[in-house]
Write a protein that holds these residues in place. Sequence first.
Motif, mmCIF file in Angstrom:
data_model
loop_
_atom_site.group_PDB
_atom_site.id
_atom_site.type_symbol
_atom_site.label_atom_id
_atom_site.label_comp_id
_atom_site.label_asym_id
_atom_site.label_seq_id
_atom_site.Cartn_x
_atom_site.Cartn_y
_atom_site.Cartn_z
ATOM 1 N N MET A 1 -4.196 35.589 86.297
ATOM 2 C CA MET A 1 -3.758 36.471 85.223
ATOM 3 C C MET A 1 -4.865 37.467 84.916
ATOM 4 O O MET A 1 -6.019 37.086 84.828
ATOM 5 N N PRO A 2 -4.529 38.744 84.831
ATOM 6 C CA PRO A 2 -5.567 39.738 84.566
ATOM 7 C C PRO A 2 -5.946 39.802 83.089
ATOM 8 O O PRO A 2 -5.086 39.872 82.220
ATOM 9 N N ILE A 3 -7.246 39.735 82.826
ATOM 10 C CA ILE A 3 -7.779 39.986 81.487
ATOM 11 C C ILE A 3 -8.292 41.416 81.485
ATOM 12 O O ILE A 3 -9.222 41.763 82.208
ATOM 13 N N ARG A 4 -7.664 42.260 80.697
ATOM 14 C CA ARG A 4 -8.026 43.670 80.675
ATOM 15 C C ARG A 4 -8.839 43.978 79.420
ATOM 16 O O ARG A 4 -8.731 43.298 78.405
ATOM 17 N N LYS A 5 -9.660 45.005 79.514
ATOM 18 C CA LYS A 5 -10.425 45.471 78.366
ATOM 19 C C LYS A 5 -9.499 46.219 77.411
ATOM 20 O O LYS A 5 -8.507 46.825 77.819
ATOM 21 N N ALA A 6 -9.849 46.196 76.131
ATOM 22 C CA ALA A 6 -9.110 46.990 75.156
ATOM 23 C C ALA A 6 -9.270 48.467 75.475
ATOM 24 O O ALA A 6 -10.310 48.909 75.987
ATOM 25 N N ASN A 7 -8.254 49.227 75.185
ATOM 26 C CA ASN A 7 -8.294 50.672 75.377
ATOM 27 C C ASN A 7 -9.321 51.264 74.413
ATOM 28 O O ASN A 7 -9.145 51.180 73.195
ATOM 29 N N PRO A 8 -10.416 51.880 74.921
ATOM 30 C CA PRO A 8 -11.435 52.422 74.009
ATOM 31 C C PRO A 8 -10.963 53.668 73.265
ATOM 32 O O PRO A 8 -11.567 54.049 72.263
ATOM 33 N N GLU A 9 -9.909 54.292 73.741
ATOM 34 C CA GLU A 9 -9.346 55.475 73.083
ATOM 35 C C GLU A 9 -7.843 55.266 72.919
ATOM 36 O O GLU A 9 -7.032 55.879 73.619
ATOM 37 N N PRO A 10 -7.455 54.387 71.996
ATOM 38 C CA PRO A 10 -6.027 54.089 71.830
ATOM 39 C C PRO A 10 -5.258 55.305 71.346
ATOM 40 O O PRO A 10 -5.830 56.242 70.786
ATOM 41 N N PRO A 11 -3.939 55.290 71.533
ATOM 42 C CA PRO A 11 -3.132 56.460 71.151
ATOM 43 C C PRO A 11 -3.107 56.730 69.654
ATOM 44 O O PRO A 11 -2.848 57.848 69.226
ATOM 45 N N PHE A 12 -3.376 55.712 68.842
ATOM 46 C CA PHE A 12 -3.521 55.870 67.394
ATOM 47 C C PHE A 12 -4.389 54.727 66.906
ATOM 48 O O PHE A 12 -4.576 53.727 67.605
ATOM 49 N N ASN A 13 -4.933 54.866 65.696
ATOM 50 C CA ASN A 13 -5.962 53.948 65.229
ATOM 51 C C ASN A 13 -5.403 52.956 64.209
ATOM 52 O O ASN A 13 -5.130 53.307 63.060
ATOM 53 N N ILE A 14 -5.243 51.709 64.633
ATOM 54 C CA ILE A 14 -4.824 50.632 63.742
ATOM 55 C C ILE A 14 -6.064 50.046 63.077
ATOM 56 O O ILE A 14 -7.042 49.715 63.751
ATOM 57 N N ILE A 15 -6.033 49.931 61.758
ATOM 58 C CA ILE A 15 -7.162 49.382 61.021
ATOM 59 C C ILE A 15 -7.106 47.862 60.958
ATOM 60 O O ILE A 15 -8.074 47.176 61.266
ATOM 61 N N ARG A 16 -5.942 47.328 60.562
ATOM 62 C CA ARG A 16 -5.866 45.881 60.343
ATOM 63 C C ARG A 16 -4.422 45.461 60.122
ATOM 64 O O ARG A 16 -3.539 46.291 59.873
ATOM 65 N N ALA A 17 -4.196 44.132 60.209
ATOM 66 C CA ALA A 17 -2.935 43.560 59.746
ATOM 67 C C ALA A 17 -2.856 43.727 58.239
ATOM 68 O O ALA A 17 -3.830 43.481 57.522
ATOM 69 N N SER A 18 -1.695 44.111 57.740
ATOM 70 C CA SER A 18 -1.571 44.478 56.334
ATOM 71 C C SER A 18 -0.652 43.569 55.532
ATOM 72 O O SER A 18 -1.014 43.140 54.427
ATOM 73 N N HIS A 19 0.540 43.292 56.041
ATOM 74 C CA HIS A 19 1.510 42.589 55.206
ATOM 75 C C HIS A 19 2.627 42.007 56.064
ATOM 76 O O HIS A 19 2.800 42.376 57.230
ATOM 77 N N VAL A 20 3.384 41.134 55.441
ATOM 78 C CA VAL A 20 4.571 40.555 56.053
ATOM 79 C C VAL A 20 5.641 40.436 54.984
ATOM 80 O O VAL A 20 5.332 40.215 53.802
ATOM 81 N N ALA A 21 6.895 40.627 55.385
ATOM 82 C CA ALA A 21 8.028 40.425 54.480
ATOM 83 C C ALA A 21 8.766 39.151 54.890
ATOM 84 O O ALA A 21 9.010 38.925 56.081
ATOM 85 N N PHE A 22 9.086 38.332 53.901
ATOM 86 C CA PHE A 22 9.837 37.101 54.127
ATOM 87 C C PHE A 22 11.179 37.190 53.407
ATOM 88 O O PHE A 22 11.217 37.421 52.191
ATOM 89 N N ASP A 23 12.272 37.023 54.125
ATOM 90 C CA ASP A 23 13.559 36.765 53.492
ATOM 91 C C ASP A 23 13.574 35.310 53.036
ATOM 92 O O ASP A 23 13.289 34.400 53.830
ATOM 93 N N VAL A 24 13.911 35.094 51.764
ATOM 94 C CA VAL A 24 13.897 33.739 51.207
ATOM 95 C C VAL A 24 15.216 33.486 50.483
ATOM 96 O O VAL A 24 15.851 34.402 49.966
ATOM 97 N N SER A 25 15.606 32.232 50.437
ATOM 98 C CA SER A 25 16.913 31.885 49.887
ATOM 99 C C SER A 25 16.897 31.701 48.372
ATOM 100 O O SER A 25 17.943 31.798 47.729
ATOM 101 N N ASP A 26 15.726 31.421 47.789
ATOM 102 C CA ASP A 26 15.629 31.150 46.352
ATOM 103 C C ASP A 26 14.318 31.754 45.852
ATOM 104 O O ASP A 26 13.246 31.193 46.056
ATOM 105 N N LEU A 27 14.421 32.900 45.185
ATOM 106 C CA LEU A 27 13.208 33.586 44.729
ATOM 107 C C LEU A 27 12.415 32.744 43.737
ATOM 108 O O LEU A 27 11.177 32.752 43.759
ATOM 109 N N ASP A 28 13.093 32.031 42.850
ATOM 110 C CA ASP A 28 12.368 31.226 41.864
ATOM 111 C C ASP A 28 11.568 30.119 42.546
ATOM 112 O O ASP A 28 10.412 29.855 42.176
ATOM 113 N N ARG A 29 12.170 29.455 43.510
ATOM 114 C CA ARG A 29 11.461 28.401 44.218
ATOM 115 C C ARG A 29 10.299 28.975 45.029
ATOM 116 O O ARG A 29 9.204 28.398 45.072
#
Length: 327
Positions: A1-29
């Motif tokens: 399996m090839p291990i490749r280097k990260a693209n040093p000049e990516p097409p756009f600049n991602i800073i970090r993971a930010s958030h996630v949305a969860f669908d939930v069945s009971d908001l109070d719980r």
Amino acid sequence: MPIRKANPEPPFNIIRASHVAFDVSDLDRSRAFYVDCLGYLISDADSNAIYLRAVEERNHHSIVLLKADNAAVPVIGFKVSSEEDLDRAAFWFAHKEYPTSFPERPYQGRTLCTCDMFGMPLEFYYRMDQRNCMLRNYAEYKCARIQRIDHINCFTPDVQASFDFCSELGFWLTEYTETDGGNSQLWAVWMHRKGNVHELAFTNGRGPRLHHIGVWTASALDILYICDVMDSSGFVANMERGPGRHGISNAFFLCVRDPDNHRVELFTSDYLTVDPDHEPLRWSLRDPQRQTLWGHQAPASWFEEGSFFSDVRPRQPVLQEQPIVAR
């Protein structure tokens, strides 16, 4: 399996993971679990949604709880470095023939929605409404004393394909698991943008599905304390794994399930990876310390169960190898 280097000049600049949305069945719980038990702060709430942040976070939310008939994950979100990066991202995804749109998102600025090659829903934004950082307001440190979102871990049917996709976007590999033998294959990868072990991780399995979000606590004592809180608040059965220490990432951890079985990992004690010549660490799939340096081995649910992404049908994994699991 090839291990490749990260693209040093990516097409756009991602800073970090930010958030996630969860669908939930009971908001109070769900509110009882995330706010009263884990200690999240409410930034805003109404009858259909609750927006949560941890004590260090200035952005309006890192978890969104959405009232729904069925549990699912509508989207995972990433912050980019500028409005221009949003335009670059939209161009790149459209050029690769991925769907793109700019829907309205509460409390966020212009937001690009798209997906990866397996349909995993992604969104990118630059601006989000701000709330007061409570880092120095110690009276707000409750229960697990969670400080910030750290990472997002997903099942993928093809780890190599997901790894190649994220490498092109500038994610750096820090650790990986592969099979042994002459034709070794990637089984899991941990990749970062912000300079610790991971922003985004992929594990071989039926997917795409969300495996867990990882949230940062300041110390191992915070994680030990939340075990007592979960017991006394009626959520002791929601503890799935730990406390213990991973071999991978060196993290002290506790894995819990919310009332809809979305998985949250409380996490601390990993390490810096900011050096550009940082060499990724290889783990054999048969090494029992990869998953647990000490503590109980991971249960079968850790490798089999995850949250479905909304309207995305998971695929069977291309790799059928299995790790060591608890008996």
